[in-house]
Design an enzyme around this catalytic site. Structure first.
Site, PDB file in Angstrom:
ATOM      1  N   ASN A 174      -0.013 -42.120   8.126  1.00 46.08           N
ATOM      2  CA  ASN A 174      -1.421 -42.511   7.541  1.00 46.08           C
ATOM      3  C   ASN A 174      -1.420 -44.057   7.596  1.00 46.08           C
ATOM      4  O   ASN A 174      -0.734 -44.828   6.785  1.00 46.08           O
ATOM      5  CB  ASN A 174      -1.828 -41.967   6.389  1.00 46.08           C
ATOM      6  CG  ASN A 174      -2.984 -42.644   5.684  1.00 46.08           C
ATOM      7  OD1 ASN A 174      -3.792 -43.308   6.434  1.00 46.08           O
ATOM      8  ND2 ASN A 174      -3.183 -42.310   4.470  1.00 46.08           N
ATOM      9  N   LYS A 207      -3.480 -46.243   7.353  1.00 43.64           N
ATOM     10  CA  LYS A 207      -4.404 -46.747   6.224  1.00 43.64           C
ATOM     11  C   LYS A 207      -5.185 -48.125   7.026  1.00 43.64           C
ATOM     12  O   LYS A 207      -5.432 -47.964   8.306  1.00 43.64           O
ATOM     13  CB  LYS A 207      -3.762 -47.208   4.998  1.00 43.64           C
ATOM     14  CG  LYS A 207      -3.036 -46.097   4.489  1.00 43.64           C
ATOM     15  CD  LYS A 207      -2.580 -46.313   2.942  1.00 43.64           C
ATOM     16  CE  LYS A 207      -1.941 -45.096   2.584  1.00 43.64           C
ATOM     17  NZ  LYS A 207      -1.487 -45.275   1.079  1.00 43.64           N
ATOM     18  N   HIS A 261      -8.408 -38.352   1.234  1.00 38.87           N
ATOM     19  CA  HIS A 261      -7.194 -39.084   0.801  1.00 38.87           C
ATOM     20  C   HIS A 261      -7.543 -39.648  -0.797  1.00 38.87           C
ATOM     21  O   HIS A 261      -8.690 -39.935  -1.003  1.00 38.87           O
ATOM     22  CB  HIS A 261      -7.035 -39.904   1.723  1.00 38.87           C
ATOM     23  CG  HIS A 261      -5.599 -40.480   1.387  1.00 38.87           C
ATOM     24  ND1 HIS A 261      -5.372 -41.841   0.550  1.00 38.87           N
ATOM     25  CD2 HIS A 261      -4.407 -40.625   1.809  1.00 38.87           C
ATOM     26  CE1 HIS A 261      -4.436 -42.168   0.468  1.00 38.87           C
ATOM     27  NE2 HIS A 261      -3.620 -41.668   0.972  1.00 38.87           N
ATOM     28  N   GLU A 308      -7.325 -42.454  -1.978  1.00 43.02           N
ATOM     29  CA  GLU A 308      -7.709 -43.784  -1.819  1.00 43.02           C
ATOM     30  C   GLU A 308      -9.271 -43.416  -1.528  1.00 43.02           C
ATOM     31  O   GLU A 308      -9.977 -44.358  -2.101  1.00 43.02           O
ATOM     32  CB  GLU A 308      -6.924 -44.489  -0.721  1.00 43.02           C
ATOM     33  CG  GLU A 308      -5.939 -44.969  -1.316  1.00 43.02           C
ATOM     34  CD  GLU A 308      -4.638 -45.422  -0.048  1.00 43.02           C
ATOM     35  OE1 GLU A 308      -4.972 -45.297   0.673  1.00 43.02           O
ATOM     36  OE2 GLU A 308      -3.548 -45.368  -0.463  1.00 43.02           O
ATOM     37  N   GLU A 337      -0.472 -34.712  -2.179  1.00 39.55           N
ATOM     38  CA  GLU A 337       0.037 -36.447  -2.567  1.00 39.55           C
ATOM     39  C   GLU A 337      -0.274 -36.572  -3.978  1.00 39.55           C
ATOM     40  O   GLU A 337      -1.403 -37.138  -4.583  1.00 39.55           O
ATOM     41  CB  GLU A 337      -0.956 -37.166  -1.698  1.00 39.55           C
ATOM     42  CG  GLU A 337      -0.732 -36.890  -0.353  1.00 39.55           C
ATOM     43  CD  GLU A 337      -0.882 -38.345   0.604  1.00 39.55           C
ATOM     44  OE1 GLU A 337      -0.063 -38.572   1.466  1.00 39.55           O
ATOM     45  OE2 GLU A 337      -2.003 -38.805   0.432  1.00 39.55           O
ATOM     46  N   GLY A 393       2.635 -45.023  -2.618  1.00 35.79           N
ATOM     47  CA  GLY A 393       2.593 -46.547  -2.390  1.00 35.79           C
ATOM     48  C   GLY A 393       3.432 -47.154  -3.521  1.00 35.79           C
ATOM     49  O   GLY A 393       3.526 -48.456  -3.718  1.00 35.79           O
ATOM     50  N   SER A 441       5.431 -42.000  -1.009  1.00 43.44           N
ATOM     51  CA  SER A 441       6.758 -42.619  -1.048  1.00 43.44           C
ATOM     52  C   SER A 441       7.851 -41.786  -0.191  1.00 43.44           C
ATOM     53  O   SER A 441       8.884 -41.783  -0.509  1.00 43.44           O
ATOM     54  CB  SER A 441       7.013 -43.002  -2.342  1.00 43.44           C
ATOM     55  OG  SER A 441       6.246 -43.898  -2.976  1.00 43.44           O
TER      56      SER A 441
END
Ligand code: PGA
Length: 256
Positions: free
Chosen positions: A10, A12, A98, A100, A170, A176, A216
């Site tokens: 991904n 991003k 996702h 985010e 996730e 991250g 991660s």
């Protein structure tokens, strides 16, 4: 039961079209030995980079996905991209929901469900993301949160449709941050997700469902994560932005 591993990068909001082509051209020889029957290798660039990356990946074992899709077929939705637009660009996969998007752009289980149905109707293969916040985990609410996300996000799908879906687990606290769920914790959670899908869609669908871990994941921890019985691959952010780290991660994951 053995399921085909799926490792997706991904990207991003990283990589212009020329940078994306450079990355895919560097990745192609590094993953040329990855057997297509054992692993799907996918990259998910931003919208404006998709066509160039589809072109660069042609003839290789790298597949291409988008990072979002709108639910309407077309119309007055400024700034949005439809499933047909993605399909015509040569895109095969699409990430939906996702964390985010949930955190910064108001994505809900209902909009995940709408996007998912539009993606499936266009023949795209959706990667549906679920995951709990740190407060959910610390409060003992992980399973409740995941069940709600799965029941809302996957509502109304037929078994045939669900057979096309990949789930990415996730944990938001691991994205991250450098903090990875331990293989044991991830495995327990994946097992819960598979059980929830079993309750909703039955044994055949649950046993065939591919569940990626994300948060991660890197070359150093991919092998022990993917070695778990219910972890079928990874959705990778940071470690997918360089050809050598992504390739090393893929090769390590396949050593399981
Ligand atoms: P990360 O991101 O690998 O950088 O933690 C994963 C993701 O958000 O898909």
């Amino acid at each position: 039961m053995s399921r085909k591993v799926i490792i997706a990068g991904n990207w991003k909001m990283n990589k212009t079209a020329s940078e994306g082509v450079e990355l895919v051209n560097a990745l192609k020889p590094l993953v040329a030995d990855v057997c297509p029957d054992c692993c799907d290798v996918v990259v998910c660039p931003p919208f404006t980079t998709l066509s160039a990356v589809v072109e660069a990946a042609r003839g290789s074992n790298i597949k291409v996905g988008a990072q979002n899709v709108h639910w309407a077929e077309n119309g007055a939705f400024t700034g949005e991209i439809s499933a047909a637009m993605l399909k015509e660009s040569g895109v095969e996969y699409v990430i939906i929901g996702h964390s985010e998007r949930r955190q910064y752009f108001g994505e809900t289980d209902m909009t995940v469900n709408q996007r998912l149905k539009a993606a499936l109707a266009a023949g795209l293969k959706p990667i549906v993301c679920v995951g709990e916040l740190l407060a959910d985990r610390e409060g003992g609410n992980t399973e409740k949160v995941l069940a709600t996300q799965l029941e809302g996000g996957l509502a109304g799908l037929s078994k045939d449709e669900m057979a096309q879906v990949v789930i990415a687990y996730e944990p938001v606290w691991a994205i991250g941050t450098g903090k990875t769920a331990t293989p044991d914790v991830a495995e327990l959670t994946h097992n819960f997700i598979r059980g929830t899908v079993r309750d909703m869609f039955g044994d055949v669908i649950a046993d065939g469902l591919r569940i990626q871990y994300g948060g991660s994941m890197k070359a150093g921890n991919a092998a022990e994560l993917v070695a778990q019985a219910n972890i079928d691959g990874g959705l990778i952010g940071g470690a997918a932005l360089k050809a050598d780290s992504f390739s090393e991660l893929i090769h390590n994951a396949l050593k399981k």
